[in-house]
Design an enzyme around this catalytic site. Structure first.
Site, PDB file in Angstrom:
ATOM      1  N   ASP A  31     -23.924  10.307  58.601  1.00 41.81           N
ATOM      2  CA  ASP A  31     -24.242   9.187  57.712  1.00 41.81           C
ATOM      3  C   ASP A  31     -25.714   8.833  57.861  1.00 41.81           C
ATOM      4  O   ASP A  31     -26.240   8.803  58.985  1.00 41.81           O
ATOM      5  CB  ASP A  31     -23.371   7.972  58.070  1.00 41.81           C
ATOM      6  CG  ASP A  31     -23.295   6.934  56.958  1.00 41.81           C
ATOM      7  OD1 ASP A  31     -24.367   6.445  56.538  1.00 41.81           O
ATOM      8  OD2 ASP A  31     -22.181   6.610  56.527  1.00 41.81           O
ATOM      9  N   SER A 117     -13.786   9.803  41.878  1.00 39.89           N
ATOM     10  CA  SER A 117     -13.784   8.480  41.255  1.00 39.89           C
ATOM     11  C   SER A 117     -13.080   8.519  39.911  1.00 39.89           C
ATOM     12  O   SER A 117     -13.134   9.525  39.187  1.00 39.89           O
ATOM     13  CB  SER A 117     -15.226   8.004  41.054  1.00 39.89           C
ATOM     14  OG  SER A 117     -15.266   6.839  40.259  1.00 39.89           O
ATOM     15  N   TYR A 141     -23.233   8.399  37.316  1.00 40.21           N
ATOM     16  CA  TYR A 141     -22.337   8.408  38.472  1.00 40.21           C
ATOM     17  C   TYR A 141     -21.051   9.163  38.153  1.00 40.21           C
ATOM     18  O   TYR A 141     -20.632  10.063  38.901  1.00 40.21           O
ATOM     19  CB  TYR A 141     -22.016   6.981  38.903  1.00 40.21           C
ATOM     20  CG  TYR A 141     -20.900   6.896  39.911  1.00 40.21           C
ATOM     21  CD1 TYR A 141     -21.073   7.401  41.195  1.00 40.21           C
ATOM     22  CD2 TYR A 141     -19.675   6.318  39.583  1.00 40.21           C
ATOM     23  CE1 TYR A 141     -20.041   7.333  42.130  1.00 40.21           C
ATOM     24  CE2 TYR A 141     -18.647   6.252  40.516  1.00 40.21           C
ATOM     25  CZ  TYR A 141     -18.832   6.759  41.780  1.00 40.21           C
ATOM     26  OH  TYR A 141     -17.816   6.694  42.694  1.00 40.21           O
ATOM     27  N   LYS A 145     -19.679  12.853  39.779  1.00 40.16           N
ATOM     28  CA  LYS A 145     -18.391  13.023  40.440  1.00 40.16           C
ATOM     29  C   LYS A 145     -17.588  14.141  39.777  1.00 40.16           C
ATOM     30  O   LYS A 145     -16.922  14.940  40.454  1.00 40.16           O
ATOM     31  CB  LYS A 145     -17.612  11.713  40.426  1.00 40.16           C
ATOM     32  CG  LYS A 145     -18.124  10.674  41.392  1.00 40.16           C
ATOM     33  CD  LYS A 145     -17.969  11.124  42.840  1.00 40.16           C
ATOM     34  CE  LYS A 145     -18.273  10.018  43.822  1.00 40.16           C
ATOM     35  NZ  LYS A 145     -18.092  10.432  45.234  1.00 40.16           N
ATOM     36  N   ARG A 217      -7.242  -4.169  35.722  1.00 40.03           N
ATOM     37  CA  ARG A 217      -7.759  -2.981  36.392  1.00 40.03           C
ATOM     38  C   ARG A 217      -6.856  -2.622  37.575  1.00 40.03           C
ATOM     39  O   ARG A 217      -6.044  -3.410  38.030  1.00 40.03           O
ATOM     40  CB  ARG A 217      -9.180  -3.235  36.924  1.00 40.03           C
ATOM     41  CG  ARG A 217     -10.214  -3.547  35.858  1.00 40.03           C
ATOM     42  CD  ARG A 217     -10.598  -2.297  35.076  1.00 40.03           C
ATOM     43  NE  ARG A 217     -11.670  -2.582  34.129  1.00 40.03           N
ATOM     44  CZ  ARG A 217     -11.483  -2.979  32.878  1.00 40.03           C
ATOM     45  NH1 ARG A 217     -10.238  -3.169  32.424  1.00 40.03           N
ATOM     46  NH2 ARG A 217     -12.496  -3.184  32.073  1.00 40.03           N
TER      47      ARG A 217
END
Length: 326
Positions: A31, A117, A141, A145, A217
């Site tokens: 990381d 995602s 984004y 993905k 959602r």
């Protein structure tokens, strides 16, 4: 043999690391701490500080820790910001994946779980999203993905890489009070910080064709998400078959109004959210089916909405004044 978790010091990644440890699986973390925190790592977990873009570091990590498989969580995840910083997003999410796959192939690490995602779907015109729903990403984004999933498929065909991708929407809550979501873009920390400042949270539109007029959602607890990653890794490690992609969804969804009501109950802070105009492009409802993941990965929503809010609020309170701004 061990599993490498890229981005393992972040909000999601640190929960994955702890779930791996609970499953008695060896784990190492890579990381760069751009959004993560070293204090999120449990004692005894090997940690390499740096970026997945650093091929020498990735190669060293894979060799030094005898890595057999990777759970790839690291990446630039902010869809809205990705529109303003597309090249950065592609570098962090696509170039980094290329580096990782090359290094894995070189050392013979042949298993990868990709934290993908639901942004790959864009704005689907269906009541319930499944793995067969067409992918039409609407941000850099989401595009990156989806490209990541394509690269895994191509690598699998070419080299025999065993892989699966997990698609999910909004991740909330906390599995333990010392792990918190510090993102400036996620709903729960945004609402909590507004309330602590004495500001009033906002709902963007309450005239949608939903039961209470606000958007619906999928919200899933981060500990449930972590368990799904571990289950996928275990299935790959055992040689069992997996699907190319799994949706991690609730099948029902939660409205923004329901979240605000639960936040008010849990925090004890009395507020009535202001109603703002709709945001352009916000669909009334996006909810995914998790049936395929339930079949293969034992996926289920183990936490209620109240569990999600309570655990997130406890972690936010535990962080106190030291809570970092990202």
């Amino acid at each position: 043999m061990s599993w490498l978790v890229t981005g393992g010091a972040g909000y999601i990644g640190s929960h994955v690391v702890r779930a791996l440890r609970e499953a008695e699986m060896e784990v190492v973390v890579l990381d760069d701490l751009s959004t993560g925190f070293e204090q999120f790592l449990p004692p005894g977990v090997a940690f390499e500080h740096g970026s997945v873009l650093d091929a020498k570091l990735v190669d060293h990590t894979l060799h030094e820790h005898d890595v057999d498989g990777v759970i790839h969580v690291a990446g630039f995840k902010y869809a809205g910001v990705s529109v303003e910083r597309p090249l950065h997003t592609y570098e962090q999410n696509v170039s980094a994946m290329v580096t990782l796959l090359k290094c894995m192939e070189a050392v013979g690490a042949d298993k990868l779980v990709f934290s993908s995602s639901a942004a790959t779907f864009g704005t689907p015109d269906v009541d319930l999203v499944t793995e067969e729903t067409p992918t039409m990403p609407e941000s850099p984004y989401g595009e990156t993905k989806l490209i990541g999933e394509w690269m895994l498929r191509a690598a699998g065909a070419a080299t025999g890489l065993k892989h699966t991708s997990l698609r999910y929407f909004n991740v909330v809550g906390s599995g333990t009070d010392d792990l918190f979501d510090a993102s400036p873009h996620n709903l729960f920390p945004l609402v909590f910080d507004m309330l602590l400042r004495g500001d009033t949270p906002r709902i963007n539109g309450d005239d949608y064709p939903t039961p209470d007029g606000t958007c619906v959602r999928d919200y899933i607890h981060v500990a449930d998400l972590a368990q799904a990653h571990v289950a996928a890794a275990q299935r790959l490690a055992s040689g069992e078959s997996v699907e190319r992609v799994y949706n991690l969804g609730s099948g029902g969804g939660t409205s923004v109004r329901q979240i605000m009501d639960t936040v008010r109950e849990v925090t004890g802070i009395d507020f009535e959210p202001t109603i703002a105009p709709r945001r352009a492009g916000d669909p009334a409802r996006i909810v995914a089916s998790g049936e395929l993941a339930a079949r293969d990965l034992g996926w289920e929503m183990r936490h209620s909405l109240r569990d999600m809010v309570e655990s997130a609020w406890r972690a936010r309170q535990a962080a106190g004044a030291a809570y970092p701004a990202r």
